[in-house]
Design a protein around this motif. Structure first.
Motif, PDB file in Angstrom:
ATOM      1  N   ASN A   1     -32.419 -52.181 -34.899  1.00 58.48           N
ATOM      2  CA  ASN A   1     -33.699 -52.183 -35.609  1.00 58.48           C
ATOM      3  C   ASN A   1     -33.797 -51.064 -36.641  1.00 58.48           C
ATOM      4  N   LYS A   2     -33.305 -49.899 -36.298  1.00 56.92           N
ATOM      5  CA  LYS A   2     -33.356 -48.809 -37.268  1.00 56.92           C
ATOM      6  C   LYS A   2     -32.443 -49.099 -38.459  1.00 56.92           C
ATOM      7  N   ARG A   3     -31.338 -49.776 -38.218  1.00 55.95           N
ATOM      8  CA  ARG A   3     -30.447 -50.155 -39.312  1.00 55.95           C
ATOM      9  C   ARG A   3     -31.089 -51.232 -40.180  1.00 55.95           C
ATOM     10  N   ALA A   4     -31.790 -52.171 -39.543  1.00 56.25           N
ATOM     11  CA  ALA A   4     -32.461 -53.222 -40.312  1.00 56.25           C
ATOM     12  C   ALA A   4     -33.569 -52.635 -41.173  1.00 56.25           C
ATOM     13  N   ARG A   5     -34.323 -51.673 -40.618  1.00 53.34           N
ATOM     14  CA  ARG A   5     -35.382 -51.040 -41.413  1.00 53.34           C
ATOM     15  C   ARG A   5     -34.794 -50.268 -42.581  1.00 53.34           C
ATOM     16  N   ALA A   6     -33.666 -49.616 -42.352  1.00 53.18           N
ATOM     17  CA  ALA A   6     -33.022 -48.875 -43.440  1.00 53.18           C
ATOM     18  C   ALA A   6     -32.491 -49.813 -44.510  1.00 53.18           C
ATOM     19  N   ALA A   7     -32.050 -51.010 -44.094  1.00 52.86           N
ATOM     20  CA  ALA A   7     -31.465 -51.956 -45.043  1.00 52.86           C
ATOM     21  C   ALA A   7     -32.523 -52.678 -45.854  1.00 52.86           C
TER      22      ALA A   7
ATOM     23  N   GLY B   1     -32.823 -59.467 -39.229  1.00 54.23           N
ATOM     24  CA  GLY B   1     -33.783 -58.550 -39.819  1.00 54.23           C
ATOM     25  C   GLY B   1     -33.699 -58.377 -41.321  1.00 54.23           C
ATOM     26  N   LEU B   2     -32.790 -59.104 -41.982  1.00 52.17           N
ATOM     27  CA  LEU B   2     -32.643 -58.978 -43.434  1.00 52.17           C
ATOM     28  C   LEU B   2     -33.472 -60.061 -44.125  1.00 52.17           C
ATOM     29  N   GLN B   3     -34.092 -59.716 -45.235  1.00 51.54           N
ATOM     30  CA  GLN B   3     -35.010 -60.649 -45.873  1.00 51.54           C
ATOM     31  C   GLN B   3     -34.959 -60.512 -47.390  1.00 51.54           C
ATOM     32  N   ARG B   4     -34.800 -61.645 -48.051  1.00 55.94           N
ATOM     33  CA  ARG B   4     -34.851 -61.654 -49.514  1.00 55.94           C
ATOM     34  C   ARG B   4     -36.299 -61.524 -49.984  1.00 55.94           C
ATOM     35  N   LYS B   5     -36.485 -60.844 -51.086  1.00 55.36           N
ATOM     36  CA  LYS B   5     -37.833 -60.649 -51.623  1.00 55.36           C
ATOM     37  C   LYS B   5     -38.333 -61.936 -52.276  1.00 55.36           C
ATOM     38  N   ALA B   6     -39.607 -62.215 -52.051  1.00 51.65           N
ATOM     39  CA  ALA B   6     -40.232 -63.383 -52.661  1.00 51.65           C
ATOM     40  C   ALA B   6     -40.456 -63.142 -54.147  1.00 51.65           C
ATOM     41  N   THR B   7     -40.272 -64.184 -54.941  1.00 51.71           N
ATOM     42  CA  THR B   7     -40.517 -64.142 -56.377  1.00 51.71           C
ATOM     43  C   THR B   7     -41.450 -65.282 -56.748  1.00 51.71           C
ATOM     44  N   ALA B   8     -41.825 -65.352 -58.006  1.00 44.96           N
ATOM     45  CA  ALA B   8     -42.721 -66.419 -58.455  1.00 44.96           C
ATOM     46  C   ALA B   8     -42.097 -67.790 -58.252  1.00 44.96           C
ATOM     47  N   GLY B   9     -40.781 -67.871 -58.377  1.00 41.90           N
ATOM     48  CA  GLY B   9     -40.112 -69.160 -58.248  1.00 41.90           C
ATOM     49  C   GLY B   9     -39.532 -69.428 -56.878  1.00 41.90           C
TER      50      GLY B   9
END
Length: 358
Positions: free
Chosen positions: A339-345, A258-266
């Protein structure tokens, strides 16, 4: 204190001693390593508090320079192959009950996952060619040599992104993840190795393609096992290797769920401690050579296991790896807890995006 630290990392050898006893015994003793790993350890980690303390700068330098930490990993290579030989010999020569056969195979699977793949993973990140060769030797014992390429050159670049087959998405259950990760990792490793072969002026189907070589080496090992120990031992080895692989993939599942890095231009932001689930529960940490301090491992993959650090900004698991692996086997309970921990993270928006990608 330094001597005690080294000794505690030798504690996984208790599982190895139990495995040797299992491969020569019958009855309850056969199942003791599995019961210890997935009953005793999870129960203890529910009672014991995690230890988030890090070494001081001086202590870290002493640990980094102490060669005993490396010697312990090196010793596991012949130990793993010796255990495999003992396992195969017992299967081929002893009249075993169904329960004893299942127990011995489960214990060998435990060794394939913890020693074969996990220690192979640690050595596979090293700079020395000799250590990387030892890593491949261990991965061969678990029939998962392509992991060496995909993990180092694929997973660490794409972790916590939709492009990474080994990062579990929000709302994804363990069992479909197994299929997606195993197939996707092999496909990724093949593409990486093929591209490297073509870069060197060779074809995809050439000796320059490392994955092709790995597949042939593993096939040769299976032929050798079948010829030397018979069909029953070969079948038991295949099941044990599969169990080791599923242990690895279950660990992959819990490490980035459930963890995801934010997309950037590159592409994507740099992998940070916040993109891996961390656990500082001591027994699970030393049992897997600090693999559960996974946030620091992804933040700096070259850092050796004995000096991996706790990060306060990394999301924390409610218990250690063995307990979390058991939790993942029951998807409704896993979702309720995590799931609640993933949403908080990650925030609800990122979690919803990850769910939509499935």
């Amino acid at each position: 204190m330094s001597s005690f630290r080294v000794f505690k990392y030798a504690s996984p050898l208790l599982i190895y001693v139990g495995a040797l006893r299992a491969f020569t015994g019958t009855g309850l003793v056969v199942w003791l390593p599995v019961l210890y790993s997935f009953v005793v350890v999870p129960l203890l980690e529910l009672l014991l508090r995690p230890d988030p303390r890090n070494l001081s700068a001086a202590g870290e330098e002493l640990a980094r320079r102490n060669p005993v930490y490396d010697w312990l990993l090196y010793a596991i290579v012949p130990m793993q192959w010796g255990a495999l030989a003992l396992f195969l010999q017992g299967i081929s020569t002893e009249p075993l009950s169904g329960a004893d056969l299942a127990g011995r195979t489960a214990v060998m699977g435990l060794l394939c996952g913890t020693f074969g793949i996990n220690v192979g993973h640690e050595l596979g990140h090293r700079v020395k060619k000799s250590e990387r060769a030892l890593a491949l030797t261990l991965l061969l014992s678990s029939l998962y040599m392509h992991f060496y390429i995909e993990h180092n050159k694929g997973h660490h670049k794409r972790v916590a992104t939709p492009e990474d087959p080994s990062s579990a998405r929000y709302g994804e259950a363990l069992y479909p993840f197994w299929w997606r990760s195993i197939a996707g990792s092999l496909k990724s490793a093949w593409h990486i190795a093929g591209a490297e072969a073509r870069k060197e002026g060779a074809g995809t189907f050439s000796w320059r393609n490392a994955v092709l070589v790995f597949v042939l080496v593993q096939a040769a090992l299976l032929v050798l096992v079948g010829a030397a120990f018979g069909a029953a031992a070969l079948g038991a080895f295949l099941v044990a290797a599969l169990l080791g692989i599923l242990l690895l993939e279950t660990v992959n599942y819990i490490e980035h769920y459930g963890l995801q890095r934010k997309a950037t231009a590159g592409g994507y932001e740099r992998a940070l401690p916040a993109h891996s689930w961390n656990s500082s529960h001591v027994i699970g940490r030393v049992m897997l050579f600090e693999l559960s301090r996974h946030s620091d491992h992804h933040y700096l993959a070259s850092r050796k296991y004995q000096v991996l650090r706790h990060h306060d900004d990394a999301p924390q698991m409610p218990t250690g790896y063995p307990g979390m692996m058991l939790l993942a086997l029951v998807p409704p309970v896993w979702f309720y807890v995590m799931n609640k921990r993933a949403r908080a993270a990650t925030g609800p928006a990122e979690a919803a995006t990850a769910l939509a990608i499935q």
